[in-house]
Structures are given as C-alpha cells and as structure tokens.
Scaffold this motif. Structure first.
Motif, PDB file in Angstrom:
ATOM      1  N   LEU A  67      -2.290   9.821   4.924  1.00 22.14           N
ATOM      2  CA  LEU A  67      -3.741   9.792   4.743  1.00 22.14           C
ATOM      3  C   LEU A  67      -4.257  11.146   4.276  1.00 22.14           C
ATOM      4  CD1 LEU A  67      -4.898   7.786   7.887  1.00 22.14           C
ATOM      5  CD2 LEU A  67      -5.193   7.093   5.528  1.00 22.14           C
ATOM      6  N   VAL A  68      -3.766  12.213   4.918  1.00 28.48           N
ATOM      7  CA  VAL A  68      -4.230  13.548   4.571  1.00 28.48           C
ATOM      8  C   VAL A  68      -3.779  13.917   3.167  1.00 28.48           C
ATOM      9  CG1 VAL A  68      -4.040  15.999   5.155  1.00 28.48           C
ATOM     10  CG2 VAL A  68      -4.352  14.326   6.954  1.00 28.48           C
ATOM     11  N   ARG A  69      -2.553  13.533   2.817  1.00 28.79           N
ATOM     12  CA  ARG A  69      -1.987  13.899   1.529  1.00 28.79           C
ATOM     13  C   ARG A  69      -2.716  13.205   0.385  1.00 28.79           C
ATOM     14  NH1 ARG A  69       2.352  12.394  -1.601  1.00 28.79           N
ATOM     15  NH2 ARG A  69       3.348  14.123  -2.677  1.00 28.79           N
ATOM     16  N   GLY A  70      -2.994  11.928   0.560  1.00 31.81           N
ATOM     17  CA  GLY A  70      -3.704  11.188  -0.470  1.00 31.81           C
ATOM     18  C   GLY A  70      -2.815  10.812  -1.630  1.00 31.81           C
ATOM     19  N   GLY A  71      -3.396  10.133  -2.617  1.00 30.12           N
ATOM     20  CA  GLY A  71      -2.634   9.712  -3.783  1.00 30.12           C
ATOM     21  C   GLY A  71      -2.132   8.285  -3.645  1.00 30.12           C
ATOM     22  N   GLU A  72      -1.712   7.751  -4.777  1.00 27.61           N
ATOM     23  CA  GLU A  72      -1.365   6.336  -4.839  1.00 27.61           C
ATOM     24  C   GLU A  72      -0.093   6.004  -4.045  1.00 27.61           C
ATOM     25  OE1 GLU A  72      -3.388   4.265  -5.544  1.00 27.61           O
ATOM     26  OE2 GLU A  72      -2.075   2.527  -5.666  1.00 27.61           O
ATOM     27  N   THR A  73       0.929   6.854  -4.189  1.00 25.88           N
ATOM     28  CA  THR A  73       2.178   6.591  -3.469  1.00 25.88           C
ATOM     29  C   THR A  73       1.941   6.636  -1.962  1.00 25.88           C
ATOM     30  OG1 THR A  73       3.165   7.906  -5.219  1.00 25.88           O
ATOM     31  CG2 THR A  73       4.620   7.194  -3.448  1.00 25.88           C
ATOM     32  N   ALA A  74       1.196   7.665  -1.542  1.00 28.39           N
ATOM     33  CA  ALA A  74       0.920   7.820  -0.114  1.00 28.39           C
ATOM     34  C   ALA A  74       0.125   6.629   0.397  1.00 28.39           C
ATOM     35  CB  ALA A  74       0.145   9.112   0.130  1.00 28.39           C
ATOM     36  N   ARG A  75      -0.797   6.145  -0.437  1.00 26.54           N
ATOM     37  CA  ARG A  75      -1.615   5.014  -0.020  1.00 26.54           C
ATOM     38  C   ARG A  75      -0.746   3.778   0.237  1.00 26.54           C
ATOM     39  NH1 ARG A  75      -4.227   0.656  -1.652  1.00 26.54           N
ATOM     40  NH2 ARG A  75      -3.196   0.679  -3.655  1.00 26.54           N
ATOM     41  N   LYS A  76       0.206   3.544  -0.701  1.00 27.86           N
ATOM     42  CA  LYS A  76       1.085   2.381  -0.540  1.00 27.86           C
ATOM     43  C   LYS A  76       2.004   2.560   0.662  1.00 27.86           C
ATOM     44  CE  LYS A  76       0.915   0.444  -5.121  1.00 27.86           C
ATOM     45  NZ  LYS A  76       1.235   0.782  -6.511  1.00 27.86           N
ATOM     46  N   ALA A  77       2.546   3.774   0.804  1.00 32.87           N
ATOM     47  CA  ALA A  77       3.438   4.037   1.930  1.00 32.87           C
ATOM     48  C   ALA A  77       2.687   3.848   3.248  1.00 32.87           C
ATOM     49  CB  ALA A  77       3.997   5.452   1.840  1.00 32.87           C
ATOM     50  N   ALA A  78       1.446   4.342   3.298  1.00 41.74           N
ATOM     51  CA  ALA A  78       0.659   4.216   4.521  1.00 41.74           C
ATOM     52  C   ALA A  78       0.374   2.761   4.833  1.00 41.74           C
ATOM     53  CB  ALA A  78      -0.649   4.999   4.380  1.00 41.74           C
ATOM     54  N   ARG A  79       0.103   1.992   3.782  1.00 36.62           N
ATOM     55  CA  ARG A  79      -0.172   0.564   4.012  1.00 36.62           C
ATOM     56  C   ARG A  79       1.050  -0.137   4.583  1.00 36.62           C
ATOM     57  NH1 ARG A  79      -2.839  -3.510   0.075  1.00 36.62           N
ATOM     58  NH2 ARG A  79      -2.944  -4.701   1.987  1.00 36.62           N
ATOM     59  N   PHE A  80       2.214   0.207   4.026  1.00 36.99           N
ATOM     60  CA  PHE A  80       3.449  -0.392   4.518  1.00 36.99           C
ATOM     61  C   PHE A  80       3.644  -0.046   5.993  1.00 36.99           C
ATOM     62  CE2 PHE A  80       7.995   0.049   5.410  1.00 36.99           C
ATOM     63  CZ  PHE A  80       8.397  -1.259   5.189  1.00 36.99           C
ATOM     64  N   CYS A  81       3.405   1.232   6.328  1.00 35.71           N
ATOM     65  CA  CYS A  81       3.608   1.665   7.713  1.00 35.71           C
ATOM     66  C   CYS A  81       2.600   1.036   8.667  1.00 35.71           C
ATOM     67  CB  CYS A  81       3.516   3.186   7.815  1.00 35.71           C
ATOM     68  SG  CYS A  81       5.017   3.955   7.241  1.00 35.71           S
ATOM     69  N   CYS A  82       1.378   0.839   8.180  1.00 33.53           N
ATOM     70  CA  CYS A  82       0.376   0.177   9.020  1.00 33.53           C
ATOM     71  C   CYS A  82       0.821  -1.249   9.336  1.00 33.53           C
ATOM     72  CB  CYS A  82      -0.981   0.142   8.328  1.00 33.53           C
ATOM     73  SG  CYS A  82      -1.778   1.740   8.296  1.00 33.53           S
ATOM     74  N   ALA A  83       1.383  -1.922   8.332  1.00 32.01           N
ATOM     75  CA  ALA A  83       1.873  -3.278   8.553  1.00 32.01           C
ATOM     76  C   ALA A  83       3.003  -3.252   9.575  1.00 32.01           C
ATOM     77  CB  ALA A  83       2.349  -3.885   7.238  1.00 32.01           C
ATOM     78  N   ALA A  84       3.911  -2.269   9.409  1.00 33.07           N
ATOM     79  CA  ALA A  84       5.022  -2.136  10.356  1.00 33.07           C
ATOM     80  C   ALA A  84       4.487  -1.853  11.758  1.00 33.07           C
ATOM     81  CB  ALA A  84       5.957  -1.006   9.909  1.00 33.07           C
ATOM     82  N   GLU A  85       3.458  -1.020  11.811  1.00 36.21           N
ATOM     83  CA  GLU A  85       2.865  -0.661  13.096  1.00 36.21           C
ATOM     84  C   GLU A  85       2.249  -1.882  13.773  1.00 36.21           C
ATOM     85  OE1 GLU A  85      -0.477   1.906  12.679  1.00 36.21           O
ATOM     86  OE2 GLU A  85      -0.986   1.593  14.772  1.00 36.21           O
ATOM     87  N   LEU A  86       1.505  -2.654  12.967  1.00 42.05           N
ATOM     88  CA  LEU A  86       0.873  -3.857  13.506  1.00 42.05           C
ATOM     89  C   LEU A  86       1.935  -4.811  14.037  1.00 42.05           C
ATOM     90  CD1 LEU A  86      -1.737  -5.405  13.958  1.00 42.05           C
ATOM     91  CD2 LEU A  86      -1.522  -6.333  11.659  1.00 42.05           C
ATOM     92  N   ALA A  87       3.015  -4.981  13.238  1.00 42.62           N
ATOM     93  CA  ALA A  87       4.114  -5.839  13.673  1.00 42.62           C
ATOM     94  C   ALA A  87       4.696  -5.306  14.976  1.00 42.62           C
ATOM     95  CB  ALA A  87       5.184  -5.913  12.584  1.00 42.62           C
ATOM     96  N   GLY A  88       4.869  -3.986  15.045  1.00 42.13           N
ATOM     97  CA  GLY A  88       5.417  -3.366  16.248  1.00 42.13           C
ATOM     98  C   GLY A  88       4.560  -3.639  17.464  1.00 42.13           C
ATOM     99  N   VAL A  89       3.251  -3.453  17.322  1.00 39.90           N
ATOM    100  CA  VAL A  89       2.341  -3.688  18.449  1.00 39.90           C
ATOM    101  C   VAL A  89       2.433  -5.136  18.904  1.00 39.90           C
ATOM    102  CG1 VAL A  89      -0.020  -3.533  19.267  1.00 39.90           C
ATOM    103  CG2 VAL A  89       0.751  -1.955  17.548  1.00 39.90           C
ATOM    104  N   LEU A  90       2.430  -6.056  17.935  1.00 41.85           N
ATOM    105  CA  LEU A  90       2.427  -7.468  18.290  1.00 41.85           C
ATOM    106  C   LEU A  90       3.745  -7.862  18.958  1.00 41.85           C
ATOM    107  CD1 LEU A  90       0.607  -8.988  15.185  1.00 41.85           C
ATOM    108  CD2 LEU A  90      -0.311  -8.511  17.462  1.00 41.85           C
ATOM    109  N   VAL A  91       4.871  -7.404  18.371  1.00 45.71           N
ATOM    110  CA  VAL A  91       6.173  -7.769  18.927  1.00 45.71           C
ATOM    111  C   VAL A  91       6.353  -7.159  20.317  1.00 45.71           C
ATOM    112  CG1 VAL A  91       8.666  -7.443  18.691  1.00 45.71           C
ATOM    113  CG2 VAL A  91       7.298  -8.116  16.702  1.00 45.71           C
ATOM    114  N   VAL A  92       6.137  -5.837  20.410  1.00 50.70           N
ATOM    115  CA  VAL A  92       6.326  -5.163  21.700  1.00 50.70           C
ATOM    116  C   VAL A  92       5.320  -5.662  22.730  1.00 50.70           C
ATOM    117  CG1 VAL A  92       6.314  -2.936  22.884  1.00 50.70           C
ATOM    118  CG2 VAL A  92       7.371  -3.138  20.646  1.00 50.70           C
ATOM    119  N   GLY A  93       4.079  -5.880  22.279  1.00 56.99           N
ATOM    120  CA  GLY A  93       3.052  -6.388  23.183  1.00 56.99           C
ATOM    121  C   GLY A  93       3.448  -7.727  23.786  1.00 56.99           C
ATOM    122  N   THR A  94       3.917  -8.631  22.933  1.00 59.93           N
ATOM    123  CA  THR A  94       4.341  -9.936  23.412  1.00 59.93           C
ATOM    124  C   THR A  94       5.563  -9.808  24.316  1.00 59.93           C
ATOM    125  OG1 THR A  94       3.625 -10.776  21.267  1.00 59.93           O
ATOM    126  CG2 THR A  94       4.886 -12.274  22.653  1.00 59.93           C
TER     127      THR A  94
END
Lengths: 141, 119
Positions: A67-94
């Motif tokens: 997020l701090v770095r910015g740019g298109e690659t970082a944006r895509k990478a961050a989106r991927f990680c957010c998805a992974a994070e959401l999956a992590g929360v849901l899986v571990v939470g359950t």
C-alpha cells in the motif's frame, strides 16, 4: 510517510488508503510482536496457533508495504494477499469453532478475529474494495 | 498500574476519536486544535509509560509478564503521534478518520494494559 514523492504510478495511500495503512500497521505490530513473544517463550504450548499468528503478521506486513509503495504491481499483489488473508480468516475462524482442541491458545484469526474487534475479517474486504476502486480506468482486474 | 491514569487515558483517547470523527464528518482535515488534543493524549500515554516503568523498577510484577506489559506501554505511547503524522501527510477528511481510529486503538490498548497488569 516515506513514499510521498510524486510519481506517475498509482498512489494507494491517498484518502481512505491512509486509514487502511494505519489499521494494517496496527495489525502488523500486533500479530508480529505477539508471535515473536509467544514463539520465543512458549512455542511448545500451541505451535499451530503461534505459527499461524506469525504467518498472519507476514501477510499483513506485505500488504502494508504494498500500500505504501503504490503502483500497479503492488496494487495487484496487495489484492492477492487480501484475498489470501480473507481466506485465512475464514478458514482459521471456522477451524477454531469446529475443533477448538487444535488451538490451546488463540491466534489473530481465531473466531474470525473477535479478539481484535473483527478487524481481521473486515479489513481485507474493505481493502479489496479500495484496491478495486484505485484500479486504472477500464481495468477491473 | 494506576487505574485512574488508565481510565483517564482511555477516556481522553475516546474523546479525541469522537472529536476527529466529527471533523471527518464535516469533511475537514485535522487542524491546530486537534494537534493540541493529540498532544494532550500523547502526554497522558507518556506519563503512563513512565509510571509503568517506575512501578516495574520498584519490583511490582504485571500478571501476564513484563515484556508484554512494556511492549503495550510503548505501543500505547506511539499510537496517537503516528496517526498525527499520517494526518499531516493526508490533508483531507481521511486524515481525521485515521486519527480517530488511532484514538480507538489507544482506548483498546488501555483495556488490554489493565488486563495485563492484573486489575
């Protein structure tokens, strides 16, 4: 902030992005320091829980950096990680609800992050929405 | 741990959060008065850090461990100043929202500090 110089790249920390950086920063400090203390002092007590906390900390760290770095690659990478994070929360939470015995101690993601005011589950959704909005025109990837 | 100080810091942090939240609601960035407010809250957190360290030096032991206690004290102290600087970099309502979020985080840290010390 370090990355305030004007660049032609996508700036991800303007507006709501700044709030996201702060919340992610808090989660980084929370998850990383917590897992450092727990892994160094009582790893045998709950190895799975502490390893997951450490992993969560690394993912949060990467998203904050992107997020701090910015740019298109970082944006895509961050989106991927957010998805992974959401999956992590849901899986571990359950997982913590279905089989509490696997977790003698709580992780950042236990019970969908209830101990952290549900921020762990709300944050990736908000961040993904934000990262989608900051996408260049005509690109919804 | 000094309970009145913990409560005072938590209340001040929540007031700061409400104040900056109000600024954000009115679509305003943080102003000089807000920074004075942040300074007041930060001084409270600094006093708390000093008091906490003095109590540790006198031999008192937090219930959940000294390391965790000191890290939370440091985190609580850093909390509001960091958001203050972020709001300087983001001169819109979102800077105010960030400071408000910092106040809420500090209030939560106070609750945790109270637990860690053991009442």
């Amino acid at each position: 902030m370090a990355a305030t110089q004007e660049k032609p790249t996508t700036r991800l920390i303007s507006g709501p992005g700044m709030l996201l950086v702060w919340l992610y920063g808090v989660m980084v400090v929370g998850a990383v320091s917590r897992s450092i203390v727990q892994i160094s002092t009582e790893f045998e007590h709950a190895p799975l829980a502490y390893s997951l906390s450490a992993l969560a900390g690394v993912v949060y760290g990467f998203i904050t950096y992107s997020l701090v770095r910015g740019g298109e690659t970082a944006r895509k990478a961050a989106r991927f990680c957010c998805a992974a994070e959401l999956a992590g929360v849901l899986v571990v939470g359950t997982w913590t609800l279905v089989e509490p015995s696997a977790f003698p101690d709580t992780t950042v993601w236990s019970e969908y992050g209830m101990g952290y005011l549900f921020i762990p589950v709300l944050l990736p959704i908000t961040a993904m929405y934000w990262l989608r909005k900051t996408a260049p025109q005509g690109d919804a990837a | 741990m000094l309970v009145p100080l913990t409560v005072a810091t938590a209340v001040a942090a929540l007031l700061l959060a409400a104040w900056c939240g109000w600024a954000a609601y009115r679509d305003q960035p943080t102003k000089d008065w807000h920074f004075i407010g942040m300074a007041v809250v930060s001084v409270l957190a600094l006093v708390q850090l000093v008091v906490g360290i003095v109590q540790l030096a006198r031999g008192d032991k937090p219930e959940q461990g000294t390391t965790i206690f000191v890290s939370y004290l440091l985190g609580a102290f850093a909390c509001v100043p960091v958001t203050g600087f972020m709001s300087l970099a983001e001169r819109t309502r979102w800077g105010s929202v960030t400071v408000a979020a910092g106040g809420v985080v500090l209030a939560v840290l106070q609750v945790r500090l109270y637990d860690i010390w053991g009442g």
